[in-house]
Design a protein around this motif. Sequence first.
Motif, PDB file in Angstrom:
ATOM      1  N   GLY A 140       0.806  -1.226   0.000  1.00 37.80           N
ATOM      2  CA  GLY A 140       0.000   0.000   0.000  1.00 37.80           C
ATOM      3  C   GLY A 140       0.828   1.261   0.000  1.00 37.80           C
ATOM      4  N   LEU A 141       2.044   1.196  -0.561  1.00 42.37           N
ATOM      5  CA  LEU A 141       2.943   2.351  -0.514  1.00 42.37           C
ATOM      6  C   LEU A 141       2.574   3.441  -1.518  1.00 42.37           C
ATOM      7  N   HIS A 142       1.616   3.162  -2.407  1.00 40.38           N
ATOM      8  CA  HIS A 142       1.154   4.210  -3.324  1.00 40.38           C
ATOM      9  C   HIS A 142       0.109   5.118  -2.667  1.00 40.38           C
ATOM     10  N   ARG A 143      -0.389   4.699  -1.522  1.00 46.56           N
ATOM     11  CA  ARG A 143      -1.437   5.473  -0.866  1.00 46.56           C
ATOM     12  C   ARG A 143      -0.934   6.868  -0.499  1.00 46.56           C
ATOM     13  N   GLY A 144      -1.694   7.884  -0.869  1.00 44.83           N
ATOM     14  CA  GLY A 144      -1.319   9.256  -0.548  1.00 44.83           C
ATOM     15  C   GLY A 144      -0.347   9.889  -1.521  1.00 44.83           C
ATOM     16  N   THR A 145       0.032   9.167  -2.576  1.00 46.24           N
ATOM     17  CA  THR A 145       1.000   9.715  -3.535  1.00 46.24           C
ATOM     18  C   THR A 145       0.333  10.316  -4.770  1.00 46.24           C
ATOM     19  N   GLY A 146      -0.960  10.112  -4.919  1.00 46.03           N
ATOM     20  CA  GLY A 146      -1.630  10.576  -6.131  1.00 46.03           C
ATOM     21  C   GLY A 146      -1.790   9.490  -7.174  1.00 46.03           C
ATOM     22  N   ALA A 147      -1.110   8.358  -6.971  1.00 46.25           N
ATOM     23  CA  ALA A 147      -1.261   7.230  -7.900  1.00 46.25           C
ATOM     24  C   ALA A 147      -2.631   6.585  -7.699  1.00 46.25           C
ATOM     25  N   ARG A 148      -3.187   6.051  -8.773  1.00 49.65           N
ATOM     26  CA  ARG A 148      -4.467   5.345  -8.709  1.00 49.65           C
ATOM     27  C   ARG A 148      -4.199   3.844  -8.818  1.00 49.65           C
ATOM     28  N   VAL A 149      -4.664   3.106  -7.805  1.00 51.83           N
ATOM     29  CA  VAL A 149      -4.435   1.663  -7.757  1.00 51.83           C
ATOM     30  C   VAL A 149      -5.773   0.938  -7.891  1.00 51.83           C
ATOM     31  N   GLY A 150      -5.838  -0.019  -8.829  1.00 56.43           N
ATOM     32  CA  GLY A 150      -7.042  -0.809  -9.020  1.00 56.43           C
ATOM     33  C   GLY A 150      -6.745  -2.285  -8.922  1.00 56.43           C
ATOM     34  N   GLY A 151      -7.790  -3.091  -8.932  1.00 58.93           N
ATOM     35  CA  GLY A 151      -7.610  -4.526  -8.797  1.00 58.93           C
ATOM     36  C   GLY A 151      -7.601  -4.954  -7.349  1.00 58.93           C
ATOM     37  N   SER A 152      -7.194  -6.188  -7.121  1.00 53.93           N
ATOM     38  CA  SER A 152      -7.204  -6.751  -5.766  1.00 53.93           C
ATOM     39  C   SER A 152      -5.806  -7.196  -5.360  1.00 53.93           C
ATOM     40  N   VAL A 153      -5.419  -6.828  -4.120  1.00 61.53           N
ATOM     41  CA  VAL A 153      -4.114  -7.227  -3.571  1.00 61.53           C
ATOM     42  C   VAL A 153      -4.332  -7.736  -2.151  1.00 61.53           C
ATOM     43  N   ARG A 154      -4.022  -9.000  -1.915  1.00 60.97           N
ATOM     44  CA  ARG A 154      -4.094  -9.563  -0.570  1.00 60.97           C
ATOM     45  C   ARG A 154      -2.715 -10.064  -0.167  1.00 60.97           C
ATOM     46  N   VAL A 155      -2.255  -9.635   0.996  1.00 60.18           N
ATOM     47  CA  VAL A 155      -0.945 -10.032   1.517  1.00 60.18           C
ATOM     48  C   VAL A 155      -1.108 -10.478   2.968  1.00 60.18           C
ATOM     49  N   ALA A 156      -0.711 -11.712   3.257  1.00 57.70           N
ATOM     50  CA  ALA A 156      -0.787 -12.264   4.616  1.00 57.70           C
ATOM     51  C   ALA A 156      -2.178 -12.076   5.215  1.00 57.70           C
ATOM     52  N   GLY A 157      -3.210 -12.272   4.363  1.00 52.42           N
ATOM     53  CA  GLY A 157      -4.581 -12.190   4.838  1.00 52.42           C
ATOM     54  C   GLY A 157      -5.179 -10.802   4.852  1.00 52.42           C
ATOM     55  N   THR A 158      -4.403  -9.774   4.530  1.00 46.69           N
ATOM     56  CA  THR A 158      -4.885  -8.388   4.534  1.00 46.69           C
ATOM     57  C   THR A 158      -5.229  -7.939   3.123  1.00 46.69           C
ATOM     58  N   ASP A 159      -6.443  -7.382   2.958  1.00 48.99           N
ATOM     59  CA  ASP A 159      -6.825  -6.780   1.685  1.00 48.99           C
ATOM     60  C   ASP A 159      -6.206  -5.386   1.646  1.00 48.99           C
ATOM     61  N   VAL A 160      -5.099  -5.254   0.958  1.00 49.47           N
ATOM     62  CA  VAL A 160      -4.286  -4.032   1.024  1.00 49.47           C
ATOM     63  C   VAL A 160      -5.043  -2.805   0.519  1.00 49.47           C
ATOM     64  N   ASN A 161      -5.809  -2.952  -0.539  1.00 46.34           N
ATOM     65  CA  ASN A 161      -6.458  -1.793  -1.147  1.00 46.34           C
ATOM     66  C   ASN A 161      -7.622  -1.251  -0.333  1.00 46.34           C
ATOM     67  N   THR A 162      -8.217  -2.087   0.511  1.00 43.18           N
ATOM     68  CA  THR A 162      -9.339  -1.617   1.330  1.00 43.18           C
ATOM     69  C   THR A 162      -8.967  -1.465   2.805  1.00 43.18           C
ATOM     70  N   ALA A 163      -7.773  -1.866   3.171  1.00 44.39           N
ATOM     71  CA  ALA A 163      -7.354  -1.826   4.582  1.00 44.39           C
ATOM     72  C   ALA A 163      -7.239  -0.390   5.074  1.00 44.39           C
ATOM     73  N   GLY A 164      -7.560  -0.192   6.359  1.00 41.14           N
ATOM     74  CA  GLY A 164      -7.366   1.109   6.978  1.00 41.14           C
ATOM     75  C   GLY A 164      -5.905   1.339   7.315  1.00 41.14           C
ATOM     76  N   ASP A 165      -5.590   2.552   7.741  1.00 40.72           N
ATOM     77  CA  ASP A 165      -4.196   2.896   8.042  1.00 40.72           C
ATOM     78  C   ASP A 165      -3.614   2.021   9.146  1.00 40.72           C
ATOM     79  N   ARG A 166      -4.445   1.694  10.162  1.00 43.82           N
ATOM     80  CA  ARG A 166      -3.950   0.865  11.266  1.00 43.82           C
ATOM     81  C   ARG A 166      -3.625  -0.539  10.786  1.00 43.82           C
ATOM     82  N   GLU A 167      -4.488  -1.095   9.924  1.00 45.24           N
ATOM     83  CA  GLU A 167      -4.221  -2.432   9.373  1.00 45.24           C
ATOM     84  C   GLU A 167      -2.950  -2.446   8.529  1.00 45.24           C
ATOM     85  N   LEU A 168      -2.760  -1.379   7.748  1.00 46.13           N
ATOM     86  CA  LEU A 168      -1.554  -1.311   6.910  1.00 46.13           C
ATOM     87  C   LEU A 168      -0.300  -1.222   7.762  1.00 46.13           C
TER      88      LEU A 168
END
Length: 548
Positions: free
Chosen positions: A55-83
């Motif tokens: 989730g390192l693109h978050r807050g950079t202005g980049a647009r991320v689509g699709g689905s990314v799951r890492v170690a059980g975490t849905d990265v694209n929908t996870a909150g800041d605490r989860e990340l």
Amino acid sequence: MTTRDPLVEVSGLTVDFGPVRAVDGLSFTLEAGGALGVVGESGSGKSASAYALLGLHRGTGARVGGSVRVAGTDVNTAGDRELRALRGAGAAMVFQDPLSSLDPYYPVGDQIAEVYRVHRPVSRKAARARAVEVLDRVGIPDAARRSRLRPHEFSGGMRQRALIAMALACEPGLLIADEPTTALDVTVQAQILDLLHDLRHETGMGLLLVTHDVGVAAESVDEVLVMRHGKEVERGPVARVLGAPRAPYTKELLAAVPRVETRRVVPVPPPRVAEDAAPLLEAVGLRREFGRGSGRVAAVDGVSLTVHAGRTLGIVGESGSGKTTLGRMLVRLLDPTAGRLRYGGREIGSLPEKELRSFRRDLQMVFQDPVASLNPRRSVGESVADPLRAAGESDEGRIRDRVGELLERVGLDPGRYERYPHEFSGGQRQRVGIARALAAGPKLIVCDEPVSALDVTTQAQVVELLSELQRELGIGLVFIAHDLAVVRQVSDEVAVMRRGVIVEQGSADAVYADPRDPYTRQLLAAVPALDPGLAAARRTARKELARA
């Protein structure tokens, strides 16, 4: 995450930077404990894909689509605490440049301890002990003492080990390594790759390795994903993809990889010189010291060599071996402290600058970093024209015509005369540097790491260009590099440097086929192999050499 779920599951990933789509519909999985190499040239989207996993693109202005799951975490929908919980504890990343990843003001051990305390409720003392423990695990000698040192007091290889230690502190299930060996010497690179291999098998962590170096992937992973223009080109077991590639681009990529087993192709027709002819350039006992008083250090100490017209002398060695200092002395950009330097039979090592000017056109240099050697405020055409003006040419029409010929000769559009360095790719900038060196009509060119920062296909193009120029013009070349495979590809003779002295010298075939010095054998054992079986054998050989 259940035991059957993949450690990483990416589906239809897209990453857009403004109007540019850097990653386009990428999908892959990585099982727990597995190792995947993501391979591609600059701009292929491999690093953008790796950043998306945390989730390192978050807050950079980049647009991320699709689905990314890492170690059980849905990265694209996870909150800041989860990340935050995912980064460091579930998955960790090792970046290409450790200097930009480590705080220059704080001891390395304190930085690792701070990361550990973010994810574990422990005391400062326990965190410090953990920092020393992981530094020791990644092979930092005297870890307790060195944990108190700051990043600038570590070598490049030690800084990279420190980053790996920081990543390991919280025992993540996944390690993402983004070009972790790009700036390292071949022996240090081998040590880092061996370390990653050992850590993987000891801890069971998964590894996602991002690299433009196919040989590095062969050394380290089980499967390979080849990317180009943001898309998957080919994916499969490393032995199959590298041994029997199916995609034309993968075949092209592998064909461009220099191999330490490949002898130089003799120029045809051969240059009109005889090996026993008088050397073009001869160095005898060259020495160069830096510093004052008791702090004086000999960067080059008693080096003797010869360079003939139409032939290439390769000089190999690690950082700090003195090869760049030697190269600068050969074209008199640095004055020797002692020794003799002859060009065309005439002593030039001690000539004052005024008398040296008549030789400047004959002796030219192509530098490692074309960005640093080209003035960003002047067009590339003007930079190429500098040697012509220095030689007394004043007719602007003739200058522009000649610069156009030179740009075309090195494979660039003459119409780009007015363009600036930042408008060119790395390989194109290196071609500009070669055109500038050719402008003076030199007899000898010293190339200092001219391809070390380039992708393999661009690297192959520049190497072929230099060979063509040598065939046509009969110039002598000195090719300085730490990459033994590239040096084998271009050189007739090879000199191996270590700590300012030449430890071995001879024909390229003899040095590579039957190295006499233990250091040369160590360098050759560290060269990445494209065959995973051979890579494993070399890893074993390196461990035996280290124990010897």
